[in-house]
Design an enzyme around this catalytic site. Sequence first.
Site, PDB file in Angstrom:
ATOM      1  CG  HIS A  60      -0.292   0.052   2.532  1.00 29.03           C
ATOM      2  ND1 HIS A  60       0.552  -0.937   3.000  1.00 29.03           N
ATOM      3  CD2 HIS A  60      -0.336   1.002   3.516  1.00 29.03           C
ATOM      4  CE1 HIS A  60       0.979  -0.615   4.204  1.00 29.03           C
ATOM      5  NE2 HIS A  60       0.464   0.559   4.535  1.00 29.03           N
ATOM      6  CG  HIS A  62       0.051   4.304   5.023  1.00 29.43           C
ATOM      7  ND1 HIS A  62      -0.702   3.429   5.787  1.00 29.43           N
ATOM      8  CD2 HIS A  62      -0.698   5.451   4.913  1.00 29.43           C
ATOM      9  CE1 HIS A  62      -1.842   4.020   6.116  1.00 29.43           C
ATOM     10  NE2 HIS A  62      -1.861   5.237   5.606  1.00 29.43           N
ATOM     11  CG  ASP A  64       5.124   2.924   7.087  1.00 28.11           C
ATOM     12  OD1 ASP A  64       4.187   3.428   6.442  1.00 28.11           O
ATOM     13  OD2 ASP A  64       4.961   1.980   7.884  1.00 28.11           O
TER      14      ASP A  64
END
Length: 302
Positions: A60, A62, A64
Amino acid sequence: MQLTFLGTSAMVPTKERNVSGIFLDYKTEGILFDCGEGTQRQMNITGIKRSKVTKILISHWHGDHVSGIIGLIQTMGSDQVTHTVRIYGPTETKKRVEHMMQTCIFDQKIEIEVMELEPVGTEVLRFFENENYALECAALDHKLPCIGFNFIQKDQLNVSMAKISKLGLSEGPYLRQIKEGKDVTVNGIKVLCKDVTYLKPGKKISYVADTQTCEGALRLAENADILISECVYASSTHQEKAEQYKHMSAKDAAMLANRAEAKKLILTHFSQRYKNTQDIEEEASMYFDNVICAEDFMKIKI
């Protein structure tokens, strides 16, 4: 085949842990499961050549999990990598990669192919396959589109050298033909493939990234030889926070491994609040026997 954990922290890196990144070395393939900031430096430390990367599997978007991609691609270009790097990810991956590629100036570019994966409902979608392995994905339940992955090594036909020796033969190029399922004649001796081979079962590695417990994660992890699962919190202290942010606790991940009948569970993606993972591992082991917590640079031979 070897797994190397390049980053085992959640959103915030610590002195001991970088953010998400796992590298699978298999034959001529180098497969990155996510690529958080600093991933290429972690590769340097553990001796993994950037030129080895052939596929990047994005769970995904995000930061990080993806913010190391641009630096990795830029360095691979300066290293004059000639093969195409294939990037797979959830919906909007093509748009986000295009935007990312506009953020810097590249002296040398590499060839990139981007494919969006959109498994429907709880299906496990097979999106790549060759004679050696297959890749699958399934939708997870996070705060934005997120998918988990399977790497499935296919069964291999191996030659029994003990049986070859009993026929009075030694090693030679003919063994490759036998491994391809062919009968051969060597020095006048007829060698039947079925008489001198055995089937070595392949291995299944499942990667369940950021999610709360869901049917997609369960179906993905079924009968995995190794289940790598996110585990941001210990349930004894932060179960409500795990549910609030759609993550799994140690108990959740262990129960998932138990229900999926996985053989081994490796926990990763820990909150920075934990100075060590002893309590997390102890909690998980109450619900699943064969469990360890990953550390940065940990290597697992498969």
